[in-house]
Structure formats: C-alpha cells, structure tokens
Design an enzyme around this catalytic site. Structure first.
Site, PDB file in Angstrom:
ATOM      1  N   GLU A  82       0.870  -1.203   0.062  1.00  0.00           N
ATOM      2  CA  GLU A  82      -0.013   0.076   0.016  1.00  0.00           C
ATOM      3  C   GLU A  82       0.922   1.109   0.021  1.00  0.00           C
ATOM      4  O   GLU A  82       1.522   1.669   1.020  1.00  0.00           O
ATOM      5  CB  GLU A  82      -0.877   0.116   1.381  1.00  0.00           C
ATOM      6  CG  GLU A  82      -1.862  -1.204   1.463  1.00  0.00           C
ATOM      7  CD  GLU A  82      -2.850  -1.132   0.406  1.00  0.00           C
ATOM      8  OE1 GLU A  82      -2.931  -0.207  -0.735  1.00  0.00           O
ATOM      9  OE2 GLU A  82      -3.710  -2.343   0.168  1.00  0.00           O
ATOM     10  N   CYS A 145      -7.985  -0.839   8.517  1.00  0.00           N
ATOM     11  CA  CYS A 145      -6.406  -0.874   7.982  1.00  0.00           C
ATOM     12  C   CYS A 145      -5.928   0.593   7.674  1.00  0.00           C
ATOM     13  O   CYS A 145      -4.951   0.965   7.959  1.00  0.00           O
ATOM     14  CB  CYS A 145      -6.350  -1.813   6.781  1.00  0.00           C
ATOM     15  SG  CYS A 145      -6.503  -3.692   7.518  1.00  0.00           S
ATOM     16  N   HIS A 169      -1.479  -5.639   2.397  1.00  0.00           N
ATOM     17  CA  HIS A 169      -2.670  -6.203   2.520  1.00  0.00           C
ATOM     18  C   HIS A 169      -2.499  -7.668   1.663  1.00  0.00           C
ATOM     19  O   HIS A 169      -1.956  -7.877   0.518  1.00  0.00           O
ATOM     20  CB  HIS A 169      -3.783  -5.747   1.658  1.00  0.00           C
ATOM     21  CG  HIS A 169      -4.821  -4.782   2.338  1.00  0.00           C
ATOM     22  ND1 HIS A 169      -4.927  -3.356   2.373  1.00  0.00           N
ATOM     23  CD2 HIS A 169      -5.282  -5.208   3.527  1.00  0.00           C
ATOM     24  CE1 HIS A 169      -5.731  -2.931   3.320  1.00  0.00           C
ATOM     25  NE2 HIS A 169      -5.994  -3.716   4.027  1.00  0.00           N
TER      26      HIS A 169
END
Ligand code: PCA
Length: 205
Positions: A82, A145, A169
């Site tokens: 991410e 998250c 993730h």
C-alpha cells in the site's frame, strides 16, 4: 537498513471470518524469524479506537527502523504493497466494538494522503522477477487498516520519528473462499515467500 529493528503487526479475524491470514503470518514470523532477527510482533484488534491505541502504546516503548502493518484484503488476488494512507474513512462495516465512524476526513486541515517512505516499487520489481504475485496499491480502503496506517504515519510525522512504515494487504487464504464463489485466494506458502523477501530487504539482505 542493516540490523534494523522491525515491528510486524497483524489483525484479528473480523466480519464473521474465523481466521485472518495476517494473524497466521504473524505467528509464523514469531516462530521462524523473531528470535534470530529480533523482530517484534503485535496483534491488533479490528477497532477504530483500540487498533491505533494498542500500536501507539507499543511504539512508545521502543523505536523501530521499520514497521510493517499486515492485514487481510478479501477479494484481492495479489499481495498489495500500500503506497498511501488516505486521510479519509468511509465504511458501512462495523468494527469489533460495533462502531461505524462517520464518513469523512480523519484529521481536518492536513494532507489528504500520507505516503509510505519504503521502497515499494523496488520490492515489487524484485518479487515480480521471482514470479511472486505482488502489486503496488494506491488504496488501503476506507476501513480499520487504512485508519491504523494513516494514524501511524501521522503520529510518526508529528513525533518526528523516522521509523519507516508500510501497510501490506494479503488476500484470503483458500480455506476462506470455499463458500465465496469465484473469490480469489492465495496459498499461505506464497504469502510467506513474499514476506520472507520483504523482511530480508528490511533486514538489509
Ligand atoms: N483488514 C481490514 C481490517 C483488518 C484487516 O485485516 C481492512 O482492510 O481494513
């Protein structure tokens, strides 16, 4: 990043699942990596209030060079590095305290997104060359998250701490999708291979 002090976090199962692959990966890291390499692990509740609080408490006791935050992104087919934490929350799914925060900015008057300082493109290139299914993602979602990711980057920024953080993730495990039609999943061994390379990179390998 030689002799880096590393913290890896994962999340408890949520939304009716009995497992969370990030928790299973955490157990594996604890068993195979933590003693030899001094990697700390921390399991977080899937809670908008408690998730960031538990992590902040840990970060007040020790300064890390690298913080890898792991979580499950059901429906994705690749491990997602991410790139950004959005300054935004938008969800209809209650957290484990049954809370659904109001849609909107996490903190008014600052950047709309914070970026990971870790070399995610380099990691991706290395992993793709090894035929491992990894992508750089531009959204960690609008749920816990992303919230924990944003709060962590923001607190480090405010406290002027140089720890390098990113969120990773992972997809569902095959046993989680038996009743979910064509939903993609990934073998645990593949996730481990990916994380092993990332941990080696963080450890200076
Ligand atoms: N995934 C959720 C929260 C906990 C987890 O593992 C998310 O993507 O927000």
């Amino acid at each position: 990043m030689k002799n880096s002090r590393i913290l890896v976090t994962g999340f408890r199962p949520f939304q009716g699942e009995s497992i969370n692959p990030s928790e299973i990966l955490l157990e594996w890291i604890k068993k195979d990596f933590s003693i030899e390499h001094g990697i700390d692990t921390l399991l977080l509740p899937v809670s908008f209030t408690q998730g960031p609080a538990v992590l902040r408490e840990q970060l007040s006791t020790k300064v890390y060079d690298v913080i890898l935050l792991l979580g499950q992104a059901g429906g994705r087919s690749k491990v997602s590095l991410e790139r950004v934490a959005l300054n935004w929350i938008e969800t209809e799914t209650p957290d484990e305290d049954q809370q659904i925060p109001r849609q909107g900015a996490i903190e008014e008057g600052i950047e709309s997104a914070l970026f990971s300082p870790l070399p995610l493109s380099e990691w991706k290139e290395k992993l793709v060359k090894m035929n491992l299914p990894v992508e750089v993602s531009l959204s960690a979602g609008g749920y816990v998250c992303n919230y924990v990711y944003f709060q962590t980057l923001r607190n480090l920024q405010k406290d002027e701490i140089t720890s390098k953080t990113c969120f990773i993730h992972v997809p569902y495990l095959p046993e989680q999708v038996v009743d979910k039609g064509n939903t993609p999943s990934m073998e645990l061994e593949t996730m481990k291979s990916i994380l092993r390379v990332i941990l080696e990179q963080c450890l200076g390998g």
